[in-house]
Design a protein around this motif. Structure first.
Motif, short mmCIF file in Angstrom:
data_model
loop_
_atom_site.label_atom_id
_atom_site.label_comp_id
_atom_site.label_asym_id
_atom_site.label_seq_id
_atom_site.Cartn_x
_atom_site.Cartn_y
_atom_site.Cartn_z
N UNK A 36 -71.23 90.28 -61.46
CA UNK A 36 -72.17 91.34 -60.78
C UNK A 36 -71.84 92.71 -61.28
N UNK A 37 -70.56 93.05 -61.63
CA UNK A 37 -70.23 94.06 -62.37
C UNK A 37 -69.15 93.69 -63.58
N UNK A 85 -63.31 88.03 -50.42
CA UNK A 85 -64.25 87.83 -51.55
C UNK A 85 -65.86 87.67 -50.96
N UNK A 86 -66.90 88.46 -51.60
CA UNK A 86 -68.18 88.10 -51.11
C UNK A 86 -69.22 88.86 -52.00
N UNK A 87 -70.51 88.46 -51.86
CA UNK A 87 -71.44 89.08 -52.88
C UNK A 87 -71.85 90.48 -52.18
N UNK A 88 -71.53 91.50 -52.74
CA UNK A 88 -71.62 93.05 -52.16
C UNK A 88 -72.92 93.47 -52.44
N UNK A 89 -73.08 94.46 -51.90
CA UNK A 89 -74.26 95.34 -52.04
C UNK A 89 -75.34 95.35 -51.35
N UNK A 90 -75.98 96.17 -50.58
CA UNK A 90 -77.36 96.25 -50.22
C UNK A 90 -78.46 96.11 -50.81
N UNK A 91 -78.33 96.95 -51.86
CA UNK A 91 -79.75 97.04 -52.53
C UNK A 91 -79.91 95.56 -53.63
N UNK A 92 -78.50 95.23 -54.12
CA UNK A 92 -78.62 93.97 -54.85
C UNK A 92 -79.36 92.88 -53.94
N UNK A 93 -79.10 92.84 -52.73
CA UNK A 93 -79.68 91.68 -52.09
C UNK A 93 -80.91 91.64 -51.96
N UNK A 95 -82.64 92.14 -54.85
CA UNK A 95 -83.22 91.53 -56.30
C UNK A 95 -82.59 90.04 -56.37
N UNK A 96 -81.63 89.38 -55.59
CA UNK A 96 -80.90 88.31 -55.83
C UNK A 96 -80.28 87.77 -54.64
N UNK A 97 -81.40 87.42 -53.77
CA UNK A 97 -80.83 86.97 -52.27
C UNK A 97 -79.93 85.52 -52.34
N UNK A 98 -80.25 84.71 -53.36
CA UNK A 98 -79.63 83.41 -53.33
C UNK A 98 -78.08 83.68 -53.67
N UNK A 99 -77.50 84.66 -54.40
CA UNK A 99 -76.37 84.68 -54.38
C UNK A 99 -75.71 85.37 -52.98
N UNK A 104 -71.74 84.27 -49.45
CA UNK A 104 -71.37 84.94 -48.05
C UNK A 104 -71.45 83.97 -47.15
N UNK A 105 -72.26 82.89 -47.31
CA UNK A 105 -72.67 81.74 -46.30
C UNK A 105 -71.78 80.45 -46.58
N UNK A 106 -72.30 79.95 -47.60
CA UNK A 106 -71.66 78.68 -47.88
C UNK A 106 -70.24 78.98 -48.40
N UNK A 107 -69.95 80.05 -49.09
CA UNK A 107 -68.42 80.34 -49.35
C UNK A 107 -67.55 80.42 -47.82
N UNK A 108 -68.07 81.39 -47.19
CA UNK A 108 -67.30 81.39 -45.94
C UNK A 108 -67.21 80.12 -45.20
#
Length: 354
Positions: A36-37, A85-93, A95-99, A104-108
């Motif tokens: 992600x970065x 741990x999470x997929x962070x970022x408002x704006x990136x969501x 572009x890539x909602x699947x992440x 954030x959901x399956x991982x949690x």
């Protein structure tokens, strides 16, 4: 105690691991080092922690890998889990909602299952001030409704709080949700404004400010976040005997579950925040003012009174002091980007607004 820290190579995770190691805890790290970065920054954080406090086991695996997470819990049996741990970022969501679904959901869910199958003393997990969404009444209280998220990222964080409550209710997992407010400081994420703005200023590139720079944010220095985490760790929640199902408190429960805001409680307009950053960098910014962007929250401000009641602590570091520490780290880490600028007292005359 044996503490599992997920997102151990992340910004908050690395600082948390360092503090826990220095306090004498046994730390188990987990991170997938995704791209992600730049993963090199994540690796550098881990090396920094090791140099400061010694080596610690770091498991490279993805939270969405259900079997791997289950094995880790079964083999290590941590006393406490700090889930960052999470997929962070408002704006990136956008572009890539699947992440966000995967992490954030399956991982949690996999973390919750790990805590269910291998009971822990306390699960602390990162939520976000973004859950307050369309609510414009500040300061935000943990008792406020969070039914109108403005981004998928915010929606996943709200979902995490609900998922944790269901597991606390069904399986007695003591869980604390931590709504972080705009965390900044050394080793920060490059997609967040301090790093983006500092690099743009140092390189003479324009900075885009949405909502014409009128957003307000409750900035919280990283050391205050970690201090809050460490102080909350030995205080797992218990069922609230005063909780009333006919007049429910949104921040506590008849289950061992509760919510906390962790924020500086001093909102700052982005134009003023940028001016402070200019002063510490001793360089002027080229600013491009743009309209409000979808998914953005206009203002954030934390009511951290619940944190103070339980821990006796509220965030202490001012934005001026915190940005000074951040800039010192930034200039050391990105030494090639640090250059001599004009005196700080001339910055107000030099700022160009597009």
């Amino acid at each position: 105690m044996k503490v599992l820290v997920t997102g151990a190579a992340g910004f908050i995770g690395a600082h948390t691991c360092l503090r826990l190691l220095r306090d004498g805890h046994q730390v188990l790290g987990l991170d997938n080092f995704n791209d992600y970065y730049d993963p090199a920054l994540k690796q550098a954080r881990v090396q920094w922690v090791q140099q400061q406090a010694g080596d610690f086991p770091l498991h490279r695996l993805d939270l969405a890998d259900r079997d791997a997470v289950a094995r880790l819990f079964a083999e290590q049996r941590p006393d406490v889990v700090i889930h960052l741990a999470a997929q962070a970022g408002v704006r990136y969501s956008l572009k890539n909602p699947q992440a966000y679904l995967d992490s954030n959901l399956a991982g949690f869910l996999n973390i919750l299952e790990g805590c269910r199958r291998n009971p822990v003393q306390h699960l602390l997990y990162a939520s976000s001030s973004s859950v307050y969404g369309a609510n414009q009444r500040t300061p935000y209280r943990v008792q406020d409704g969070v039914d109108h998220p403005l981004s998928l990222y915010a929606a996943t964080k709200k979902a995490n709080e609900a998922m944790a409550h269901s597991y606390s209710h069904l399986f007695g997992i003591p869980s604390s949700g931590l709504r972080f407010f705009t965390v900044y400081g050394p080793w920060g994420r490059p997609d967040m404004s301090p790093m983006q703005f500092a690099r743009a200023i140092s390189e003479g590139r324009p900075i885009q400010l949405f909502n014409h720079g009128r957003h307000q944010r409750d900035f919280t220095y990283i050391d205050d976040i970690v201090e809050s985490l460490v102080r909350l760790m030995p205080h797992p929640p218990h069922a609230d005997p005063q909780w009333d199902a006919f007049a429910p408190d949104a921040a506590s429960s008849q289950a061992p579950w509760r919510l906390f805001n962790i924020g500086g409680q001093r909102p700052v307009e982005l134009l003023d925040y940028l001016a402070l950053l200019e002063q510490h960098l001793q360089r002027s910014a080229v600013i491009e003012l743009l309209p409000l962007q979808p998914g953005d929250v206009l203002a954030t401000c934390a009511d951290a009174s619940a944190l103070a009641r339980v821990t006796g602590f509220t965030p202490q570091v001012s934005l001026d002091e915190g940005l000074g520490r951040f800039v010192a780290w930034f200039q050391a880490y990105y030494s090639n980007a640090a250059a001599d600028g004009e005196p700080a007292d001339e910055l107000s005359q030099q700022r160009r607004v597009i």
